[in-house]
Design a protein around this motif. Structure first.
Motif, PDB file in Angstrom:
ATOM      1  N   THR A 176       0.851  -1.201   0.000  1.00 30.89           N
ATOM      2  CA  THR A 176       0.000   0.000   0.000  1.00 30.89           C
ATOM      3  C   THR A 176       0.880   1.243   0.000  1.00 30.89           C
ATOM      4  OG1 THR A 176      -1.830  -1.079   1.151  1.00 30.89           O
ATOM      5  CG2 THR A 176      -1.721   1.316   1.299  1.00 30.89           C
ATOM      6  N   GLN A 180       1.114   3.897  -3.185  1.00 27.74           N
ATOM      7  CA  GLN A 180       0.766   5.288  -2.889  1.00 27.74           C
ATOM      8  C   GLN A 180       1.949   6.233  -3.096  1.00 27.74           C
ATOM      9  OE1 GLN A 180      -0.972   5.156   1.050  1.00 27.74           O
ATOM     10  NE2 GLN A 180      -2.957   4.490   0.277  1.00 27.74           N
ATOM     11  N   GLN A 269      -8.527   2.624  -6.422  1.00 29.25           N
ATOM     12  CA  GLN A 269      -8.813   2.514  -4.993  1.00 29.25           C
ATOM     13  C   GLN A 269      -8.784   1.061  -4.520  1.00 29.25           C
ATOM     14  OE1 GLN A 269     -12.500   5.009  -5.518  1.00 29.25           O
ATOM     15  NE2 GLN A 269     -11.883   5.845  -3.549  1.00 29.25           N
ATOM     16  N   LYS A 270      -9.425   0.179  -5.280  1.00 28.42           N
ATOM     17  CA  LYS A 270      -9.584  -1.219  -4.856  1.00 28.42           C
ATOM     18  C   LYS A 270      -8.285  -2.010  -4.956  1.00 28.42           C
ATOM     19  CE  LYS A 270     -11.996  -5.472  -6.213  1.00 28.42           C
ATOM     20  NZ  LYS A 270     -10.829  -6.132  -6.851  1.00 28.42           N
ATOM     21  N   MET A 273      -4.991   0.767  -3.737  1.00 25.28           N
ATOM     22  CA  MET A 273      -5.125   1.453  -2.457  1.00 25.28           C
ATOM     23  C   MET A 273      -4.869   2.962  -2.549  1.00 25.28           C
ATOM     24  SD  MET A 273      -4.853  -1.811  -2.028  1.00 25.28           S
ATOM     25  CE  MET A 273      -3.136  -2.112  -2.408  1.00 25.28           C
ATOM     26  N   GLU A 275      -5.846   6.571  -2.209  1.00 29.38           N
ATOM     27  CA  GLU A 275      -6.865   7.300  -1.455  1.00 29.38           C
ATOM     28  C   GLU A 275      -6.810   8.804  -1.710  1.00 29.38           C
ATOM     29  OE1 GLU A 275      -5.866   6.191   2.498  1.00 29.38           O
ATOM     30  OE2 GLU A 275      -6.667   4.153   2.333  1.00 29.38           O
ATOM     31  N   ASP A 276      -5.766   9.259  -2.353  1.00 35.18           N
ATOM     32  CA  ASP A 276      -5.580  10.683  -2.586  1.00 35.18           C
ATOM     33  C   ASP A 276      -6.664  11.216  -3.533  1.00 35.18           C
ATOM     34  OD1 ASP A 276      -4.501  13.127  -4.020  1.00 35.18           O
ATOM     35  OD2 ASP A 276      -2.903  12.840  -2.552  1.00 35.18           O
ATOM     36  N   ALA A 277      -7.475  12.138  -3.051  1.00 34.98           N
ATOM     37  CA  ALA A 277      -8.605  12.658  -3.830  1.00 34.98           C
ATOM     38  C   ALA A 277      -8.151  13.366  -5.101  1.00 34.98           C
ATOM     39  CB  ALA A 277      -9.438  13.608  -2.969  1.00 34.98           C
TER      40      ALA A 277
END
Length: 320
Positions: A176, A180, A269-270, A273, A275-277
């Motif tokens: 993750t 990221q 996302q899935k 991972m 998550e950053d908008a």
């Protein structure tokens, strides 16, 4: 104290590493285990973690083991000379003068330890320890250099396997962190698409990063968005329909050709991972654009449209 020494590239650290570390601490009754990442190779590409990232991934993987400590002795060296194990051990002996040091390695390395520089001197300064590895058997070298042997479950995991697309051999928190931070994306994204689209994707990601940096934006975010912008482009149509109906029902009446801008955010996302908008929005806007695009969105959008691999000369627009 009894102190273990375990070196490697840890690019990234995987479950085989952590299992070996934990088994060695128990088997040898170690008070401390030093994890020694080797110096980063500056000639490798984006998919390779830098020194700080490798340190952070090690810390994530071993956060629950209080006996583990990252030793940056090798990567902190200022010169570019080749580093030999004997040099590291001599430095550690200066630090841990009155402690018993255990230097660990796999059977693949142990079986040819006699070829190492200053092998005899190393064996006199530390206790050598070998752990089992598939495909290798004990030989005379183990006896000649007085190896201790850890009877552990044979391990077949490798960083190479991870880079080939097997993320199950790496701690979820580690991969993750990696995804990221834009690490190893090329290794995994290739499995979602054809070779032609993969080349386009890599080209877009690198161009998006250039645009972002030139315009004072976040190059890493642009690279990640570029790498993930088309991961749903070649999705099975039945899966497309099911996911659009389930998660993006208000857009199902839009042309199928643009479904992937929403579905790629879903997979980002899935599966990755993310998550950053801002990254997710840049993926979502890369096809049809928007009336409220951010600078990051524009960088990814323009990189996608001006990709040199599209077959037309976009050099003037890229320069502009």
């Amino acid at each position: 104290m009894k102190i273990g020494i375990f070196g490697g590239s840890f690019d990234p650290i995987h479950l085989g590493h952590t299992r070996i570390i934990n088994e060695a601490i128990i088997s040898l009754q170690l008070d401390k285990m030093l994890i020694v990442p080797t110096k980063h190779n500056p000639w490798k590409e984006d998919s390779v973690a830098n020194n700080q990232q490798r340190i952070e991934m090690i810390q994530i993987a071993l956060k629950d083991n209080s006996k583990c400590e990252v030793c940056t002795l090798e990567i902190d060296r200022q010169d570019n000379e080749k580093n030999y194990t004997i040099d590291t051990i001599k430095e550690l002996k200066k630090i841990y003068k009155n402690d018993q040091l255990y230097f660990m390695m796999g059977m693949d390395q142990a079986s040819q330890f006699d070829k190492w520089k200053s092998a005899k001197e190393i064996s006199e300064l530390v206790q050598l320890v070998a752990f089992n590895r598939k495909g290798y058997q004990k030989n005379d070298v183990l006896n000649d250099y007085h190896f201790e042997f850890i009877q552990a479950d044979s391990t077949a995991e490798s960083s190479t396997q991870f880079k080939a697309g097997n993320k199950e051999i790496v701690d979820r928190n580690v991969y993750t962190y990696a995804f990221q931070n834009g690490l190893y994306l090329e290794n995994f994204v290739s499995g979602y698409m054809s070779e032609k689209r993969f080349k386009h994707t890599c080209s877009v990601a690198k161009l998006a990063r250039e645009f972002a940096v030139e315009n004072g934006n976040d190059g890493k975010k642009a690279y990640i968005a570029g790498m993930l912008h088309d991961i749903a482009k070649e999705m099975d149509k039945k899966q497309e329909d099911d996911l659009m109906e389930k998660y993006f029902s208000k857009y199902v009446d839009k042309p199928r050709a643009i479904y992937h801008q929403w579905l790629s955010t879903y997979l980002a996302q899935k599966d990755f991972m993310i998550e950053d908008a801002e990254i997710l929005q840049a993926i979502r806007h890369h096809t049809t654009a928007s009336t409220n695009m951010s600078l990051l969105d524009m960088c990814v959008y323009c990189a996608d449209k001006l990709d040199p691999l599209r077959g037309y000369d976009s050099s003037k627009q890229i320069a502009l």
